[in-house]
Scaffold this active site. Structure first.
Site, mmCIF file in Angstrom:
data_model
loop_
_atom_site.group_PDB
_atom_site.id
_atom_site.type_symbol
_atom_site.label_atom_id
_atom_site.label_comp_id
_atom_site.label_asym_id
_atom_site.label_seq_id
_atom_site.Cartn_x
_atom_site.Cartn_y
_atom_site.Cartn_z
ATOM 1 N N LYS A 246 -2.314 32.477 -13.345
ATOM 2 C CA LYS A 246 -2.383 33.791 -13.991
ATOM 3 C C LYS A 246 -2.082 33.668 -15.483
ATOM 4 O O LYS A 246 -2.760 34.261 -16.318
ATOM 5 C CB LYS A 246 -1.412 34.768 -13.309
ATOM 6 C CG LYS A 246 -1.909 35.180 -11.928
ATOM 7 C CD LYS A 246 -0.883 35.942 -11.114
ATOM 8 C CE LYS A 246 -1.434 36.188 -9.707
ATOM 9 N NZ LYS A 246 -0.469 36.802 -8.791
ATOM 10 N N GLN B 226 5.804 38.312 -8.704
ATOM 11 C CA GLN B 226 5.086 37.500 -7.721
ATOM 12 C C GLN B 226 5.779 37.556 -6.356
ATOM 13 O O GLN B 226 6.983 37.317 -6.257
ATOM 14 C CB GLN B 226 5.006 36.044 -8.227
ATOM 15 C CG GLN B 226 4.192 35.126 -7.355
ATOM 16 C CD GLN B 226 2.693 35.458 -7.352
ATOM 17 O OE1 GLN B 226 2.114 35.771 -8.385
ATOM 18 N NE2 GLN B 226 2.079 35.392 -6.189
ATOM 19 N N ASP C 296 -0.490 45.200 -10.524
ATOM 20 C CA ASP C 296 -0.804 44.708 -9.171
ATOM 21 C C ASP C 296 -1.294 45.854 -8.283
ATOM 22 O O ASP C 296 -1.832 45.611 -7.197
ATOM 23 C CB ASP C 296 0.451 44.091 -8.521
ATOM 24 C CG ASP C 296 0.374 42.570 -8.474
ATOM 25 O OD1 ASP C 296 -0.727 42.023 -8.648
ATOM 26 O OD2 ASP C 296 1.437 41.932 -8.254
#
Ligand code: NAP
Length: 294
Positions: free
Chosen positions: A52, A96, A119
């Site tokens: 990422k 994460q 997200d």
């Protein structure tokens, strides 16, 4: 049969975003800025986070990696999230997953400000998606929809069978496929582990989206000739011929199903590469919102 090349589409999206960043900077705007929070040293998570961060660099975004040891307390993590929520030069951030078991993931998700939740996991974003309002879509469903769009695959009035009802794939992709407009306007059936006659239901599908995590589950006798098959599954199966010792297996028996399909996604190289592209798209959207460009 046409292969849906997620790697290629994700590269196209990255090139488009890179050009957009250059235009923003020329016009005196700030580069989009994404922060990624990682807790502990889980190998998979470290790989995803590194990918990422690298993707951000590639398209010209600013990125910040914030790492905590696995013994960080929930309170310390929540405090960091509060700081990030208020950091003016930060457009979006993600934490994460998975997190160590002493941290309540739901509490963490709820603590992220919805306008920075790139997200798309916060209930506000999920709720807005359900209402068809502007929101951050979560990466995998958004990636699937983008692939259908870019390959101009007809969805209106089609019967779309989704196998899997998880909060991160099955249910949101079902909502999006049933939404008004394109890609959407499909008639959607959601199947799960309690579904009866799953094979017969799949046989009536114009589009199958397999997201259950059972390698090779969708076999050729379940697929109508000409169907579109989207394989979301990525299960690590042992493979001694690979340096890593494993390979990624999809939910579809690709070898036998592919010849029947009009379109199919491979694993790897189909839906997978789209997830980071979706995150980059959300971060761009967040940056535009922060800088009042939308
Ligand atoms: P999950 O939370 O484990 O959900 C699996 C779903 O499949 C559940 O709804 C389950 O039904 C259903 N299911 C399991 N076995 C079944 C069976 N035999 N027949 C019918 N339905 C069955 O999984 P997930 O997080 O959605 O992920 C699914 C797969 O996609 C995994 O392989 C995952 O690694 C992969 N994935 C890939 C990406 C990507 O970027 N490519 C992103 C996310 C996930 P119940 O609800 O009844 O238990």
């Amino acid at each position: 049969m046409q292969l849906i090349d997620g790697k290629l589409v994700s590269q196209q999206i990255r090139s488009e975003l890179k050009a957009e960043v250059e235009r923003m900077v020329e016009q005196g705007m700030r580069r989009p800025h994404l922060a990624v929070v990682i807790v502990g040293h889980d190998g998979g998570s470290e790989t995803y986070v590194a990918a990422k961060v690298k993707a951000c660099e590639e398209v010209g975004y600013r990125s910040t990696r914030i790492a905590f040891e696995a013994d960080v307390t929930e309170e310390q993590l929540l405090q960091k999230i509060d700081e990030l929520n208020r950091q003016a030069d930060l457009d979006g951030f993600i934490v994460q997953l998975p997190l160590p078991s002493h941290i309540d993931e739901q509490k963490i998700t709820l603590a992220i400000a919805p306008e920075k939740d790139v997200d798309g996991f916060h209930p506000v974003n999920v709720g807005r998606m359900n209402l068809g309002l502007p929101c951050f879509l979560s990466a995998t469903p958004a990636g699937i929809i983008e692939l259908l769009r870019r390959y101009q695959i007809p969805t209106q009035g089609k019967h779309c069978v989704i196998i899997g009802r998880s909060n991160i794939v099955g249910r949101p992709v079902a909502t999006l496929m049933a939404q008004k407009g394109y890609p959407g306007d499909a008639t959607v059936t959601i199947c799960h582990s309690r579904t009866q006659n799953l094979k017969q239901i799949c046989q009536t599908a114009d589009i199958i989206i397999a997201a259950l995590g059972r390698p090779g589950f969708v076999t050729s006798d379940m697929v109508k000739p000409g169907a579109v098959v989207i394989d979301v599954g990525t299960t690590r199966v042992p493979d001694a011929t690979r340096k890593s010792g494993f390979r990624l297996a999809g939910d579809v028996d690709f070898e036998h199903v592919a010849p029947l399909c009009s379109y199919i996604t491979p694993v790897p190289g189909g839906v997978g590469p789209m997830t980071i592209a979706s995150l980059l798209l959300n971060t761009m959207q967040a940056a535009k919102q922060t800088q009042n460009l939308l």
